[in-house]
Structures are given as structure tokens and as C-alpha cells.
Design a protein around this motif. Sequence first.
Motif, PDB file in Angstrom:
ATOM      1  N   ALA A   1     -38.514   5.435  34.441  1.00  0.00           N
ATOM      2  CA  ALA A   1     -37.059   5.318  34.287  1.00  0.00           C
ATOM      3  C   ALA A   1     -36.687   3.978  33.672  1.00  0.00           C
ATOM      4  O   ALA A   1     -35.762   3.889  32.845  1.00  0.00           O
ATOM      5  CB  ALA A   1     -36.378   5.496  35.645  1.00  0.00           C
ATOM      6  N   VAL A   2     -37.392   2.924  34.068  1.00  0.00           N
ATOM      7  CA  VAL A   2     -37.154   1.603  33.478  1.00  0.00           C
ATOM      8  C   VAL A   2     -37.436   1.642  31.979  1.00  0.00           C
ATOM      9  O   VAL A   2     -36.658   1.135  31.159  1.00  0.00           O
ATOM     10  CB  VAL A   2     -38.039   0.541  34.159  1.00  0.00           C
ATOM     11  CG1 VAL A   2     -37.947  -0.793  33.425  1.00  0.00           C
ATOM     12  CG2 VAL A   2     -37.643   0.369  35.621  1.00  0.00           C
ATOM     13  N   ALA A   3     -38.556   2.272  31.604  1.00  0.00           N
ATOM     14  CA  ALA A   3     -38.929   2.381  30.196  1.00  0.00           C
ATOM     15  C   ALA A   3     -37.886   3.165  29.412  1.00  0.00           C
ATOM     16  O   ALA A   3     -37.481   2.755  28.317  1.00  0.00           O
ATOM     17  CB  ALA A   3     -40.304   3.034  30.069  1.00  0.00           C
ATOM     18  N   ASP A   4     -37.438   4.286  29.960  1.00  0.00           N
ATOM     19  CA  ASP A   4     -36.462   5.119  29.251  1.00  0.00           C
ATOM     20  C   ASP A   4     -35.143   4.369  29.042  1.00  0.00           C
ATOM     21  O   ASP A   4     -34.512   4.481  27.980  1.00  0.00           O
ATOM     22  CB  ASP A   4     -36.209   6.404  30.039  1.00  0.00           C
ATOM     23  CG  ASP A   4     -37.407   7.341  30.014  1.00  0.00           C
ATOM     24  OD1 ASP A   4     -38.228   7.221  29.086  1.00  0.00           O
ATOM     25  OD2 ASP A   4     -37.527   8.179  30.929  1.00  0.00           O
TER      26      ASP A   4
ATOM     27  N   ASP B   1     -49.127  -3.372  22.739  1.00  0.00           N
ATOM     28  CA  ASP B   1     -50.394  -2.660  22.597  1.00  0.00           C
ATOM     29  C   ASP B   1     -50.147  -1.536  21.598  1.00  0.00           C
ATOM     30  O   ASP B   1     -49.415  -0.586  21.879  1.00  0.00           O
ATOM     31  CB  ASP B   1     -50.840  -2.098  23.943  1.00  0.00           C
ATOM     32  CG  ASP B   1     -52.234  -1.483  23.885  1.00  0.00           C
ATOM     33  OD1 ASP B   1     -52.538  -0.786  22.898  1.00  0.00           O
ATOM     34  OD2 ASP B   1     -53.013  -1.705  24.833  1.00  0.00           O
ATOM     35  N   GLU B   2     -50.766  -1.628  20.426  1.00  0.00           N
ATOM     36  CA  GLU B   2     -50.468  -0.684  19.350  1.00  0.00           C
ATOM     37  C   GLU B   2     -51.054   0.693  19.589  1.00  0.00           C
ATOM     38  O   GLU B   2     -50.664   1.655  18.927  1.00  0.00           O
ATOM     39  CB  GLU B   2     -50.947  -1.254  18.014  1.00  0.00           C
ATOM     40  CG  GLU B   2     -50.223  -2.542  17.634  1.00  0.00           C
ATOM     41  CD  GLU B   2     -50.525  -2.967  16.215  1.00  0.00           C
ATOM     42  OE1 GLU B   2     -51.429  -2.362  15.588  1.00  0.00           O
ATOM     43  OE2 GLU B   2     -49.864  -3.904  15.729  1.00  0.00           O
ATOM     44  N   VAL B   3     -51.998   0.821  20.516  1.00  0.00           N
ATOM     45  CA  VAL B   3     -52.560   2.137  20.824  1.00  0.00           C
ATOM     46  C   VAL B   3     -51.616   2.917  21.738  1.00  0.00           C
ATOM     47  O   VAL B   3     -51.455   4.138  21.603  1.00  0.00           O
ATOM     48  CB  VAL B   3     -53.947   1.985  21.474  1.00  0.00           C
ATOM     49  CG1 VAL B   3     -54.493   3.341  21.912  1.00  0.00           C
ATOM     50  CG2 VAL B   3     -54.921   1.311  20.507  1.00  0.00           C
ATOM     51  N   LEU B   4     -50.967   2.235  22.658  1.00  0.00           N
ATOM     52  CA  LEU B   4     -50.032   2.886  23.567  1.00  0.00           C
ATOM     53  C   LEU B   4     -48.731   3.233  22.842  1.00  0.00           C
ATOM     54  O   LEU B   4     -48.382   2.623  21.828  1.00  0.00           O
ATOM     55  CB  LEU B   4     -49.708   1.965  24.749  1.00  0.00           C
ATOM     56  CG  LEU B   4     -50.870   1.539  25.648  1.00  0.00           C
ATOM     57  CD1 LEU B   4     -50.353   0.624  26.745  1.00  0.00           C
ATOM     58  CD2 LEU B   4     -51.569   2.758  26.233  1.00  0.00           C
ATOM     59  N   THR B   5     -48.011   4.203  23.365  1.00  0.00           N
ATOM     60  CA  THR B   5     -46.695   4.519  22.834  1.00  0.00           C
ATOM     61  C   THR B   5     -45.708   3.432  23.259  1.00  0.00           C
ATOM     62  O   THR B   5     -45.992   2.607  24.138  1.00  0.00           O
ATOM     63  CB  THR B   5     -46.196   5.869  23.355  1.00  0.00           C
ATOM     64  OG1 THR B   5     -45.956   5.781  24.770  1.00  0.00           O
ATOM     65  CG2 THR B   5     -47.206   6.970  23.073  1.00  0.00           C
ATOM     66  N   GLY B   6     -44.539   3.463  22.651  1.00  0.00           N
ATOM     67  CA  GLY B   6     -43.512   2.513  23.048  1.00  0.00           C
ATOM     68  C   GLY B   6     -43.151   2.652  24.521  1.00  0.00           C
ATOM     69  O   GLY B   6     -43.022   1.658  25.245  1.00  0.00           O
ATOM     70  N   ARG B   7     -43.019   3.882  24.972  1.00  0.00           N
ATOM     71  CA  ARG B   7     -42.676   4.128  26.377  1.00  0.00           C
ATOM     72  C   ARG B   7     -43.792   3.652  27.301  1.00  0.00           C
ATOM     73  O   ARG B   7     -43.530   3.068  28.359  1.00  0.00           O
ATOM     74  CB  ARG B   7     -42.411   5.617  26.593  1.00  0.00           C
ATOM     75  CG  ARG B   7     -41.859   5.965  27.987  1.00  0.00           C
ATOM     76  CD  ARG B   7     -41.539   7.455  28.072  1.00  0.00           C
ATOM     77  NE  ARG B   7     -40.828   7.766  29.304  1.00  0.00           N
ATOM     78  CZ  ARG B   7     -41.423   8.044  30.457  1.00  0.00           C
ATOM     79  NH1 ARG B   7     -42.751   8.030  30.532  1.00  0.00           N
ATOM     80  NH2 ARG B   7     -40.705   8.323  31.538  1.00  0.00           N
ATOM     81  N   GLU B   8     -45.040   3.878  26.910  1.00  0.00           N
ATOM     82  CA  GLU B   8     -46.162   3.451  27.741  1.00  0.00           C
ATOM     83  C   GLU B   8     -46.250   1.931  27.830  1.00  0.00           C
ATOM     84  O   GLU B   8     -46.588   1.371  28.875  1.00  0.00           O
ATOM     85  CB  GLU B   8     -47.465   4.032  27.182  1.00  0.00           C
ATOM     86  CG  GLU B   8     -47.604   5.536  27.400  1.00  0.00           C
ATOM     87  CD  GLU B   8     -48.754   6.145  26.621  1.00  0.00           C
ATOM     88  OE1 GLU B   8     -49.173   7.276  26.954  1.00  0.00           O
ATOM     89  OE2 GLU B   8     -49.248   5.492  25.660  1.00  0.00           O
TER      90      GLU B   8
ATOM     91  N   LEU C   1     -34.621   2.907  20.543  1.00  0.00           N
ATOM     92  CA  LEU C   1     -36.001   3.296  20.276  1.00  0.00           C
ATOM     93  C   LEU C   1     -36.374   4.617  20.946  1.00  0.00           C
ATOM     94  O   LEU C   1     -37.552   4.980  20.982  1.00  0.00           O
ATOM     95  CB  LEU C   1     -36.961   2.196  20.759  1.00  0.00           C
ATOM     96  CG  LEU C   1     -36.942   0.880  19.980  1.00  0.00           C
ATOM     97  CD1 LEU C   1     -37.724  -0.195  20.730  1.00  0.00           C
ATOM     98  CD2 LEU C   1     -37.504   1.069  18.580  1.00  0.00           C
ATOM     99  N   THR C   2     -35.396   5.329  21.471  1.00  0.00           N
ATOM    100  CA  THR C   2     -35.688   6.558  22.213  1.00  0.00           C
ATOM    101  C   THR C   2     -36.459   7.562  21.364  1.00  0.00           C
ATOM    102  O   THR C   2     -37.452   8.149  21.818  1.00  0.00           O
ATOM    103  CB  THR C   2     -34.392   7.198  22.723  1.00  0.00           C
ATOM    104  OG1 THR C   2     -33.734   6.274  23.600  1.00  0.00           O
ATOM    105  CG2 THR C   2     -34.682   8.484  23.472  1.00  0.00           C
ATOM    106  N   ASP C   3     -36.029   7.759  20.117  1.00  0.00           N
ATOM    107  CA  ASP C   3     -36.683   8.743  19.251  1.00  0.00           C
ATOM    108  C   ASP C   3     -38.124   8.364  18.936  1.00  0.00           C
ATOM    109  O   ASP C   3     -38.952   9.230  18.627  1.00  0.00           O
ATOM    110  CB  ASP C   3     -35.906   8.900  17.947  1.00  0.00           C
ATOM    111  CG  ASP C   3     -34.556   9.583  18.152  1.00  0.00           C
ATOM    112  OD1 ASP C   3     -34.360  10.191  19.225  1.00  0.00           O
ATOM    113  OD2 ASP C   3     -33.697   9.486  17.254  1.00  0.00           O
ATOM    114  N   ALA C   4     -38.431   7.060  18.999  1.00  0.00           N
ATOM    115  CA  ALA C   4     -39.789   6.596  18.688  1.00  0.00           C
ATOM    116  C   ALA C   4     -40.605   6.339  19.942  1.00  0.00           C
ATOM    117  O   ALA C   4     -41.761   5.924  19.841  1.00  0.00           O
ATOM    118  CB  ALA C   4     -39.715   5.313  17.852  1.00  0.00           C
ATOM    119  N   GLY C   5     -40.057   6.594  21.101  1.00  0.00           N
ATOM    120  CA  GLY C   5     -40.709   6.237  22.344  1.00  0.00           C
ATOM    121  C   GLY C   5     -42.037   6.925  22.584  1.00  0.00           C
ATOM    122  O   GLY C   5     -42.915   6.369  23.255  1.00  0.00           O
TER     123      GLY C   5
END
Length: 258
Positions: A114-117, A91-98, A125-129
Motif C-alpha cells: 500500500a505504501v508503494a502504491d 534496483d533496475e531488475v526489480l519493478t518500480g513497485r518492488e 508512476l502508477t502505469d510504470a509500476g
Amino acid sequence: MSAPAVISLRGVEKSFGDLRVLRGVDLDVPRGTIFALLGSNGAGKTTLVRILSTLLRADAGAAAVAGREVASDPAGVREEISLTGQFAAVDEVLTGRENLALVARLRHLRNPGAVADALLGRFSLTDAGARAAGTYSGGMRRRLDIAMSLVGDPRVIFLDEPTTGLDPEARREVWDTVRSLADGGTTVLLTTQYLDEAERLADRIAILHEGRILVEGTLDELKALLPPARVEYVEKQPSLEDVFLALTGPSTTSGSGS
């Protein structure tokens, strides 16, 4: 094969009207390996993946994934697998973490954040999350897509032509990601039209042509089917990919570039 088969097919057939797409496919995929299924457009690769992932019923034959019969226990199969199609399903509207947290919630996992992180860190991809996925480069978007497929630690992942439309640098990013999956014990069934991709990644390779498996084995076993190579001196000119990668160099912004 030393490893037991985690994917097994016997006599699988599928037709669409008068068009016979699969004509009796027999195949075994060892556990914890990358298995490449090669074939041209229309060979039946995607149809086979759709059957194994319970999205399509075979007309005949039997298929099992992780010890579960696809036809009689589709819900059980879906608990063991994940599927990544030809185009990133983020979903391009949501962030990577979302995106990752959403999939974790859909799988009813505890602590989706926590799973996402953890997956953001695993896929660099942490910096882009915290950025919208729509700002990601093609390679980053595909890595996020694969990361979403790993939510819940599936035993088997189907990658249906995962590098379609990617530039050379992004393809190599995805290759590294796929290799790390198998190193971590995940079984990967990879469909591709790119022969260099299969050579680079696959532990075993099968060639699907007009709905049938023509041959299956390791790269060395397949090469042995042809006459031995004759050694000659040939001046090799650099390919366009060599030039591109030499000029652009390793990406220093893969975790945060767009």
C-alpha cells in the motif's frame, strides 16, 4: 526567518589529511523550505551533506537536524532524514513497485504494498509500476529514487545534485517533484552546480566556496548585493534549451515511456 530552523550548523570543520574541505560552516535551514547550497566541484557540498546525514563525522563544530544532535544522536537523526545521492540508487531488475515495497519493508512499515502504491500515484508512476526500473527513462528513474527517499515520511530530505546527467525535460520533471515536496511540508536541502536550478526552486540560497559560506539569503537578497540593473533593449535569441523544449513539447509518456 519566520520558520524555525530544522537544520543548524555552527563552526563545522572537516579535513582529509592536509586538505581542509570545510573551514567553519554556520548555517540555518528553515522548516518546510527548499534550501539550495551552491558551489563548484570541491567546494565541500557533498562533504557537508555526508556529515548531516551521519555518514561522516565532523572534526569540529556542531550540527543538528530536526532537533537531534548529529554527533551524539546519529540514530535519531537517521529516523528524521532521507538522502538521495547524485545517481539514482534503484534496483533496475526489480519493478518500480518492488523497489518501493522493499524500502518500506526495510523501514519496518506495515503494508509495504500500500505504501508503494501510494507513492507510485503521488509521483505519476502508477502505469510504470509493474515494469522493471531498468526500462525507465532518466527522469522516471530519478523520480522513483526520490519516491523511495520519502518512504516513512522523513521530515528532512537531502538531494545531492539530483539532476546531474539528466536531459532538460527530465530536469523539469525533477524540479516539479522537488517543489511538491516542500509544498507538502518536507524540508529540502539541495546541493547543485546549476544556477538556474537554484533560481527556479530555492526559497533560500547559500554559496559555499573553499569550505566557507560566502553569503546566504533569498534570491532577491543575493541580487541586491550587486549594483542595480540598467535597463537596455536587447534582442534575445532563443537558447538551445528553448528550441529543444519547443520542438519536443510536453511529454505525454512520462508515466509510461522509457
